[in-house]
Scaffold this motif. Structure first.
Motif, PDB file in Angstrom:
ATOM      1  N   LEU A 158      18.169  21.337   3.456  1.00  0.00           N
ATOM      2  CA  LEU A 158      18.254  21.839   2.088  1.00  0.00           C
ATOM      3  C   LEU A 158      18.853  20.752   1.208  1.00  0.00           C
ATOM      4  O   LEU A 158      19.874  20.156   1.567  1.00  0.00           O
ATOM      5  CB  LEU A 158      19.130  23.095   2.045  1.00  0.00           C
ATOM      6  CG  LEU A 158      19.516  23.660   0.672  1.00  0.00           C
ATOM      7  CD1 LEU A 158      18.283  24.151  -0.076  1.00  0.00           C
ATOM      8  CD2 LEU A 158      20.535  24.795   0.837  1.00  0.00           C
ATOM      9  N   VAL A 159      18.214  20.488   0.073  1.00  0.00           N
ATOM     10  CA  VAL A 159      18.761  19.587  -0.940  1.00  0.00           C
ATOM     11  C   VAL A 159      18.989  20.394  -2.208  1.00  0.00           C
ATOM     12  O   VAL A 159      18.091  21.128  -2.658  1.00  0.00           O
ATOM     13  CB  VAL A 159      17.819  18.404  -1.228  1.00  0.00           C
ATOM     14  CG1 VAL A 159      18.316  17.599  -2.423  1.00  0.00           C
ATOM     15  CG2 VAL A 159      17.710  17.494  -0.008  1.00  0.00           C
TER      16      VAL A 159
ATOM     17  N   GLY B 127      26.704  24.382  10.369  1.00  0.00           N
ATOM     18  CA  GLY B 127      26.130  23.670   9.234  1.00  0.00           C
ATOM     19  C   GLY B 127      27.079  22.643   8.648  1.00  0.00           C
ATOM     20  O   GLY B 127      28.280  22.637   8.938  1.00  0.00           O
ATOM     21  N   HIS B 128      26.530  21.774   7.805  1.00  0.00           N
ATOM     22  CA  HIS B 128      27.322  20.717   7.205  1.00  0.00           C
ATOM     23  C   HIS B 128      26.770  20.419   5.819  1.00  0.00           C
ATOM     24  O   HIS B 128      25.560  20.467   5.594  1.00  0.00           O
ATOM     25  CB  HIS B 128      27.268  19.450   8.065  1.00  0.00           C
ATOM     26  CG  HIS B 128      28.218  18.384   7.621  1.00  0.00           C
ATOM     27  ND1 HIS B 128      27.891  17.445   6.657  1.00  0.00           N
ATOM     28  CD2 HIS B 128      29.494  18.113   7.999  1.00  0.00           C
ATOM     29  CE1 HIS B 128      28.925  16.640   6.468  1.00  0.00           C
ATOM     30  NE2 HIS B 128      29.915  17.016   7.266  1.00  0.00           N
TER      31      HIS B 128
ATOM     32  N   ARG C 177      21.794  21.715   7.352  1.00  0.00           N
ATOM     33  CA  ARG C 177      22.310  20.427   6.893  1.00  0.00           C
ATOM     34  C   ARG C 177      21.937  20.315   5.413  1.00  0.00           C
ATOM     35  O   ARG C 177      20.751  20.244   5.079  1.00  0.00           O
ATOM     36  CB  ARG C 177      21.705  19.279   7.689  1.00  0.00           C
ATOM     37  CG  ARG C 177      21.982  19.325   9.193  1.00  0.00           C
ATOM     38  CD  ARG C 177      21.002  18.451   9.950  1.00  0.00           C
ATOM     39  NE  ARG C 177      19.632  18.929   9.772  1.00  0.00           N
ATOM     40  CZ  ARG C 177      18.549  18.214  10.074  1.00  0.00           C
ATOM     41  NH1 ARG C 177      18.671  16.987  10.532  1.00  0.00           N
ATOM     42  NH2 ARG C 177      17.338  18.722   9.905  1.00  0.00           N
ATOM     43  N   VAL C 178      22.931  20.301   4.547  1.00  0.00           N
ATOM     44  CA  VAL C 178      22.717  20.383   3.103  1.00  0.00           C
ATOM     45  C   VAL C 178      23.137  19.080   2.440  1.00  0.00           C
ATOM     46  O   VAL C 178      24.179  18.513   2.782  1.00  0.00           O
ATOM     47  CB  VAL C 178      23.516  21.556   2.491  1.00  0.00           C
ATOM     48  CG1 VAL C 178      23.229  21.676   0.996  1.00  0.00           C
ATOM     49  CG2 VAL C 178      23.190  22.865   3.210  1.00  0.00           C
ATOM     50  N   LEU C 179      22.331  18.640   1.479  1.00  0.00           N
ATOM     51  CA  LEU C 179      22.692  17.491   0.648  1.00  0.00           C
ATOM     52  C   LEU C 179      22.819  17.956  -0.791  1.00  0.00           C
ATOM     53  O   LEU C 179      21.901  18.571  -1.338  1.00  0.00           O
ATOM     54  CB  LEU C 179      21.624  16.398   0.736  1.00  0.00           C
ATOM     55  CG  LEU C 179      21.849  15.179  -0.165  1.00  0.00           C
ATOM     56  CD1 LEU C 179      23.122  14.434   0.226  1.00  0.00           C
ATOM     57  CD2 LEU C 179      20.641  14.249  -0.133  1.00  0.00           C
ATOM     58  N   ASP C 180      23.957  17.639  -1.414  1.00  0.00           N
ATOM     59  CA  ASP C 180      24.216  17.956  -2.822  1.00  0.00           C
ATOM     60  C   ASP C 180      24.133  16.649  -3.609  1.00  0.00           C
ATOM     61  O   ASP C 180      25.026  15.803  -3.531  1.00  0.00           O
ATOM     62  CB  ASP C 180      25.604  18.591  -2.946  1.00  0.00           C
ATOM     63  CG  ASP C 180      25.937  19.036  -4.356  1.00  0.00           C
ATOM     64  OD1 ASP C 180      25.095  18.854  -5.260  1.00  0.00           O
ATOM     65  OD2 ASP C 180      27.054  19.553  -4.556  1.00  0.00           O
ATOM     66  N   VAL C 181      23.033  16.473  -4.365  1.00  0.00           N
ATOM     67  CA  VAL C 181      22.780  15.233  -5.102  1.00  0.00           C
ATOM     68  C   VAL C 181      23.430  15.327  -6.483  1.00  0.00           C
ATOM     69  O   VAL C 181      23.148  16.246  -7.242  1.00  0.00           O
ATOM     70  CB  VAL C 181      21.271  14.974  -5.237  1.00  0.00           C
ATOM     71  CG1 VAL C 181      21.012  13.711  -6.064  1.00  0.00           C
ATOM     72  CG2 VAL C 181      20.630  14.838  -3.863  1.00  0.00           C
ATOM     73  N   GLY C 182      24.269  14.349  -6.800  1.00  0.00           N
ATOM     74  CA  GLY C 182      25.041  14.419  -8.038  1.00  0.00           C
ATOM     75  C   GLY C 182      26.133  15.452  -7.907  1.00  0.00           C
ATOM     76  O   GLY C 182      26.347  16.276  -8.800  1.00  0.00           O
TER      77      GLY C 182
END
Length: 215
Positions: A121-122, A79-80, A56-61
């Motif tokens: 993951l960020v 995954g997402h 599970r991934v976060l893309d900040v900006g």
């Protein structure tokens, strides 16, 4: 006229923060700025983040979602990738171009609208320098909060050219926000937020990265 003035609805200062609100223009300038190597540059960023199937991934900006779309097939199956950005125009563009396992949310890095421990993951690429200087430490604390214990962080930022003339040209095109040294920009914010730094250093195409982990 600098790149910043062309892409922003308001003038941006080095520490004042701001949003990019013209996604199509940004895509054009990004392609030009990387001299045809944008895909290779962001593939290196994605590789440095070490994504895994099922993450599970976060893309900040996330901007237009360019890095998100590179990560999306890597985290399959299961995954997402979620992208977050403060610009409605960028979120709209990213959503229209999203693969099946990507979603995009309007929000700010210093106020991430997600529960604690939501992600494995960020990642954040070329985004910290757009945040107001006073909000950057809180943005890193928010990234720490939304990661599960053992979760990973990858922050990539622009590094000015070493050659003085090249630095002047880049600064003239992009404005003050891109004139920083990434080591000065990030300082101790990542370990101060609670992360354990695992590696840092230069990447091709004038990029610099820090990889870290939440204990």
């Amino acid at each position: 006229m600098g790149l910043g003035k062309l892409l922003h609805d308001h003038a941006e200062h080095a520490d004042g923060g701001g949003t990019i609100d013209r996604p199509r223009a940004y895509e054009i300038f990004a392609s030009i700025g990387f001299l045809g190597g944008r895909r290779a540059a962001f593939t290196r960023v994605a590789t440095a983040a070490r994504p895994r199937p099922g993450d599970r991934v976060l893309d900040v900006g996330c901007g237009t979602g360019y890095l998100s779309r590179i990560l999306a097939p890597v985290v399959t199956p299961g995954g997402h990738v979620t992208g977050v950005d403060p610009s409605p125009a960028m979120i709209g563009y990213a959503t229209r171009h999203a693969p099946e396992n990507c979603a995009y949310v309007l929000g700010e890095g210093q106020r991430l609208p997600f529960p604690d421990g939501s992600f494995d993951l960020v990642v954040s690429s070329l985004a910290v320098h757009h945040m107001p200087a006073g909000d950057r430490p809180e943005a890193l604390r928010q990234m720490f909060r939304v990661l599960r214990p053992g979760g990973r962080l990858l922050v990539a930022e622009f590094r000015p050219p070493a050659h003085r003339l090249a630095r002047h040209v880049v600064g003239a095109l992009s404005g003050p926000a891109m004139r920083h040294d990434p080591r000065d920009l990030l300082g101790s914010m990542i370990p101060d937020a609670g992360f354990q730094v695992e590696s840092e250093g230069e990447l091709p195409y004038l990029l610099y990265h820090v990889r870290a982990r939440r204990p």
